[in-house]
Design a protein around this motif. Structure first.
Motif, PDB file in Angstrom:
ATOM      1  N   TRP A   1       1.908   2.333  -0.101  1.00 14.55           N
ATOM      2  CA  TRP A   1       1.267   1.051  -0.363  1.00 14.55           C
ATOM      3  C   TRP A   1       1.326   0.187   0.880  1.00 14.55           C
ATOM      4  CZ3 TRP A   1       0.272  -0.880  -5.689  1.00 14.55           C
ATOM      5  CH2 TRP A   1       0.440   0.123  -6.658  1.00 14.55           C
ATOM      6  N   ASN A   2       0.323  -0.668   1.029  1.00 13.59           N
ATOM      7  CA  ASN A   2       0.374  -1.689   2.063  1.00 13.59           C
ATOM      8  C   ASN A   2       1.352  -2.758   1.585  1.00 13.59           C
ATOM      9  OD1 ASN A   2      -0.302  -4.282   3.389  1.00 13.59           O
ATOM     10  ND2 ASN A   2      -1.930  -3.099   4.355  1.00 13.59           N
ATOM     11  N   ALA A   3       2.439  -2.949   2.313  1.00 10.90           N
ATOM     12  CA  ALA A   3       3.492  -3.851   1.870  1.00 10.90           C
ATOM     13  C   ALA A   3       3.048  -5.311   1.861  1.00 10.90           C
ATOM     14  CB  ALA A   3       4.727  -3.686   2.755  1.00 10.90           C
ATOM     15  N   ALA A   4       2.092  -5.660   2.716  1.00 13.21           N
ATOM     16  CA  ALA A   4       1.638  -7.049   2.806  1.00 13.21           C
ATOM     17  C   ALA A   4       0.671  -7.405   1.685  1.00 13.21           C
ATOM     18  CB  ALA A   4       0.983  -7.306   4.157  1.00 13.21           C
ATOM     19  N   THR A   5      -0.201  -6.452   1.310  1.00 11.25           N
ATOM     20  CA  THR A   5      -1.234  -6.731   0.311  1.00 11.25           C
ATOM     21  C   THR A   5      -0.907  -6.164  -1.066  1.00 11.25           C
ATOM     22  OG1 THR A   5      -2.482  -4.726   0.823  1.00 11.25           O
ATOM     23  CG2 THR A   5      -2.978  -6.706   2.127  1.00 11.25           C
ATOM     24  N   SER A   6       0.144  -5.335  -1.139  1.00 11.18           N
ATOM     25  CA  SER A   6       0.516  -4.659  -2.397  1.00 11.18           C
ATOM     26  C   SER A   6      -0.618  -3.800  -2.934  1.00 11.18           C
ATOM     27  CB  SER A   6       0.965  -5.675  -3.455  1.00 11.18           C
ATOM     28  OG  SER A   6       2.121  -6.350  -3.034  1.00 11.18           O
ATOM     29  N   GLN A   7      -1.365  -3.183  -2.023  1.00  9.62           N
ATOM     30  CA  GLN A   7      -2.461  -2.301  -2.396  1.00  9.62           C
ATOM     31  C   GLN A   7      -2.079  -0.847  -2.117  1.00  9.62           C
ATOM     32  OE1 GLN A   7      -5.461  -3.357  -3.887  1.00  9.62           O
ATOM     33  NE2 GLN A   7      -4.272  -5.251  -4.005  1.00  9.62           N
ATOM     34  N   SER A   8      -2.394   0.028  -3.079  1.00  9.87           N
ATOM     35  CA  SER A   8      -2.128   1.450  -2.897  1.00  9.87           C
ATOM     36  C   SER A   8      -3.095   2.031  -1.862  1.00  9.87           C
ATOM     37  CB  SER A   8      -2.280   2.183  -4.225  1.00  9.87           C
ATOM     38  OG  SER A   8      -2.084   3.565  -4.063  1.00  9.87           O
ATOM     39  N   ILE A   9      -2.569   2.828  -0.941  1.00 11.32           N
ATOM     40  CA  ILE A   9      -3.373   3.410   0.132  1.00 11.32           C
ATOM     41  C   ILE A   9      -3.617   4.901  -0.105  1.00 11.32           C
ATOM     42  CG2 ILE A   9      -3.494   3.852   2.611  1.00 11.32           C
ATOM     43  CD1 ILE A   9      -1.541   1.512   2.969  1.00 11.32           C
ATOM     44  N   LEU A  10      -2.547   5.633  -0.357  1.00  8.34           N
ATOM     45  CA  LEU A  10      -2.638   7.082  -0.526  1.00  8.34           C
ATOM     46  C   LEU A  10      -1.759   7.518  -1.679  1.00  8.34           C
ATOM     47  CD1 LEU A  10      -2.204   8.103   3.223  1.00  8.34           C
ATOM     48  CD2 LEU A  10      -4.335   8.237   1.935  1.00  8.34           C
ATOM     49  N   CYS A  11      -2.207   8.531  -2.411  1.00 11.87           N
ATOM     50  CA  CYS A  11      -1.425   9.104  -3.503  1.00 11.87           C
ATOM     51  C   CYS A  11      -1.539  10.620  -3.443  1.00 11.87           C
ATOM     52  CB  CYS A  11      -1.924   8.614  -4.860  1.00 11.87           C
ATOM     53  SG  CYS A  11      -1.855   6.837  -5.095  1.00 11.87           S
ATOM     54  N   PHE A  12      -0.447  11.299  -3.737  1.00 15.00           N
ATOM     55  CA  PHE A  12      -0.520  12.750  -3.817  1.00 15.00           C
ATOM     56  C   PHE A  12       0.491  13.245  -4.846  1.00 15.00           C
ATOM     57  CE2 PHE A  12       2.829  12.702  -0.475  1.00 15.00           C
ATOM     58  CZ  PHE A  12       2.491  11.535   0.178  1.00 15.00           C
ATOM     59  N   GLY A  13       0.056  14.247  -5.621  1.00 18.70           N
ATOM     60  CA  GLY A  13       0.748  14.649  -6.830  1.00 18.70           C
ATOM     61  C   GLY A  13       1.897  15.601  -6.657  1.00 18.70           C
ATOM     62  N   ILE A  14       2.921  15.170  -5.954  1.00 24.16           N
ATOM     63  CA  ILE A  14       4.137  15.967  -5.820  1.00 24.16           C
ATOM     64  C   ILE A  14       5.284  15.165  -6.442  1.00 24.16           C
ATOM     65  CG2 ILE A  14       5.733  17.117  -4.239  1.00 24.16           C
ATOM     66  CD1 ILE A  14       2.995  18.344  -4.170  1.00 24.16           C
ATOM     67  N   PRO A  15       5.685  15.460  -7.684  1.00 25.62           N
ATOM     68  CA  PRO A  15       6.788  14.716  -8.308  1.00 25.62           C
ATOM     69  C   PRO A  15       8.029  14.746  -7.422  1.00 25.62           C
ATOM     70  CG  PRO A  15       5.707  16.140  -9.897  1.00 25.62           C
ATOM     71  CD  PRO A  15       5.163  16.525  -8.558  1.00 25.62           C
ATOM     72  N   SER A  16       8.588  13.577  -7.129  1.00 21.84           N
ATOM     73  CA  SER A  16       9.689  13.498  -6.162  1.00 21.84           C
ATOM     74  C   SER A  16      10.756  12.520  -6.628  1.00 21.84           C
ATOM     75  CB  SER A  16       9.166  13.070  -4.789  1.00 21.84           C
ATOM     76  OG  SER A  16       8.206  13.998  -4.306  1.00 21.84           O
ATOM     77  N   VAL A  17      11.974  12.746  -6.145  1.00 20.02           N
ATOM     78  CA  VAL A  17      13.094  11.888  -6.544  1.00 20.02           C
ATOM     79  C   VAL A  17      13.679  11.099  -5.379  1.00 20.02           C
ATOM     80  CG1 VAL A  17      13.718  13.307  -8.528  1.00 20.02           C
ATOM     81  CG2 VAL A  17      14.725  13.812  -6.288  1.00 20.02           C
ATOM     82  N   SER A  18      13.390  11.505  -4.139  1.00 16.73           N
ATOM     83  CA  SER A  18      13.992  10.810  -3.004  1.00 16.73           C
ATOM     84  C   SER A  18      13.033  10.809  -1.821  1.00 16.73           C
ATOM     85  CB  SER A  18      15.316  11.461  -2.593  1.00 16.73           C
ATOM     86  OG  SER A  18      15.119  12.814  -2.222  1.00 16.73           O
ATOM     87  N   LEU A  19      13.187   9.787  -0.950  1.00 19.06           N
ATOM     88  CA  LEU A  19      12.319   9.612   0.207  1.00 19.06           C
ATOM     89  C   LEU A  19      13.125   9.085   1.382  1.00 19.06           C
ATOM     90  CD1 LEU A  19       9.406   7.627  -1.510  1.00 19.06           C
ATOM     91  CD2 LEU A  19       9.274  10.016  -0.772  1.00 19.06           C
ATOM     92  N   VAL A  20      12.698   9.444   2.593  1.00 18.34           N
ATOM     93  CA  VAL A  20      13.239   8.831   3.807  1.00 18.34           C
ATOM     94  C   VAL A  20      12.196   8.957   4.912  1.00 18.34           C
ATOM     95  CG1 VAL A  20      14.405  10.939   4.628  1.00 18.34           C
ATOM     96  CG2 VAL A  20      15.214   8.680   5.375  1.00 18.34           C
ATOM     97  N   TRP A  21      12.008   7.871   5.669  1.00 16.23           N
ATOM     98  CA  TRP A  21      11.104   7.890   6.821  1.00 16.23           C
ATOM     99  C   TRP A  21      11.858   8.354   8.059  1.00 16.23           C
ATOM    100  CZ3 TRP A  21       5.922   6.463   6.611  1.00 16.23           C
ATOM    101  CH2 TRP A  21       5.502   5.784   5.459  1.00 16.23           C
ATOM    102  N   THR A  22      11.165   9.030   8.967  1.00 12.00           N
ATOM    103  CA  THR A  22      11.752   9.298  10.274  1.00 12.00           C
ATOM    104  C   THR A  22      11.831   7.972  11.032  1.00 12.00           C
ATOM    105  OG1 THR A  22       9.558   9.832  11.168  1.00 12.00           O
ATOM    106  CG2 THR A  22      10.922  11.671  10.387  1.00 12.00           C
ATOM    107  N   PRO A  23      12.745   7.841  12.002  1.00 15.60           N
ATOM    108  CA  PRO A  23      12.923   6.568  12.699  1.00 15.60           C
ATOM    109  C   PRO A  23      11.664   6.015  13.347  1.00 15.60           C
ATOM    110  CG  PRO A  23      14.792   7.995  13.131  1.00 15.60           C
ATOM    111  CD  PRO A  23      13.783   8.830  12.394  1.00 15.60           C
TER     112      PRO A  23
END
Length: 238
Positions: A176-198
Motif C-alpha cells: 500500500w501507499n503509506a501516504a494515501t492508504s491506497q492498495s498498489i499491488l496484491c498477490f495471492g500467497i498466504p503469508s504470516v511474516s514479512l521483512v524488507w531488505t535494508p
C-alpha cells in the motif's frame, strides 16, 4: 568446491538465557545493539542488557496478556499491544508513558510497526481485518482504516523509505501507499511474516501453508524461491 551446507553453523546451546518470568510474546533489539525488550503474557514490558543479562527496566501495561511490540528506528519509543486491542507507548529512556492505553482495535493486535521517521504507528488486528495509522504526536488516527476485505492480518511492515506498507494476510500479500492508504499491488500467497531488505528493493515473506521463504523483487515484480524465479504475484513456477 566447498559444500555451502558446510558453512552453516548449527548450535543447540544458548549463549545466554534471560528469565522473563512469563511467556514471551515479542522481542526487539535496540539500535545500539546493547539492549533488547521483551513483552509478556503477564502484561509487562522488560528491557535487558544483552551483554550481562541484567533486567534494566520493567514497565507495566494494563495487565492483559501482551501481543506484539514495535520499536521506533531511533530506539526512543516503544509500543505494545494486548489481547483486548489496546496500545500503550513509552519513552524508553525515561520509562514515561507517552499516552494512556487506548483501544486501537476490538480484539487482538497481532502486528505493529513504526514508520521510519517515527511519526506514525501502524496497527493490525486479525478480527476486524483492518490496519490503522496513528500519529505519535497526538495518538489519534491518521485517515480512515485500510480494509483487507475480511482477510486475517498477520504482519505489517513499513519499507525503509516509509513510502510503502506491506501487509501479509491469510489470503496473500499486498503493498500500500503509506501516504494515501491506497492498495498498489496484491498477490495471492498466504503469508504470516514479512521483512524488507535494508535498501527497500526486496521483500521477504514466510508462507502460511508450507516451509517456503519467498523473496519479492519490488521493481521487477518477481518472486524468488531459493534462487528460482516464479511468475509475478501468481505463485506459478516457471
Amino acid at each position: 568446491m566447498e559444500d555451502p551446507a558446510q558453512r552453516i553453523i548449527r548450535s543447540s546451546t544458548p549463549v545466554r538465557e534471560f528469565d522473563n518470568l512469563d511467556e514471551v510474546a515479542a522481542v526487539a533489539v535496540f539500535p545500539d545493539r546493547r539492549r533488547m525488550a521483551t513483552n509478556s503474557s503477564d502484561g509487562m514490558l522488560r528491557v535487558w542488557d544483552l551483554k550481562t543479562g541484567v533486567m534494566l527496566k520493567e514497565l507495566e501495561g494494563r495487565g492483559d496478556a501482551m501481543r506484539d511490540m514495535a520499536l521506533s528506528r531511533d530506539g526512543q519509543i516503544i509500543a505494545c499491544s494486548d489481547e483486548s486491542g489496546y496500545v500503550i507507548a513509552w519513552h524508553i529512556e525515561t520509562g514515561r508513558a507517552l499516552t494512556p492505553a487506548f483501544r486501537a482495535h476490538s480484539g487482538d493486535i497481532w502486528s505493529m510497526d513504526f514508520s521510519p521517521d517515527g511519526s506514525t504507528l501502524a496497527t493490525a488486528a486479525s478480527n476486524d481485518n483492518t490496519i490503522k495509522l496513528w500519529s505519535t504526536a497526538t495518538w489519534q488516527p491518521q485517515g480512515p482504516p485500510m480494509n483487507c476485505d475480511y482477510h486475517y492480518v498477520n504482519c505489517i511492515r513499513y519499507s525503509p523509505s516509509g513510502e510503502f506498507l506491506a501487509i501479509a494476510t491469510d489470503r496473500g500479500i499486498s503493498t500500500w501507499n503509506a501516504a494515501t492508504s491506497q492498495s498498489i499491488l496484491c498477490f495471492g500467497i498466504p503469508s504470516v511474516s514479512l521483512v524488507w531488505t535494508p535498501d527497500g528493493t526486496r521483500l521477504l515473506s514466510g508462507d502460511r501453508n508450507d516451509i517456503t521463504i519467498r523473496e519479492w523483487d519490488r521493481p521487477g515484480h518477481r518472486s524468488v524461491i531459493f534462487g528460482k524465479a516464479i511468475l509475478a504475484f501468481t505463485g506459478a513456477s516457471l
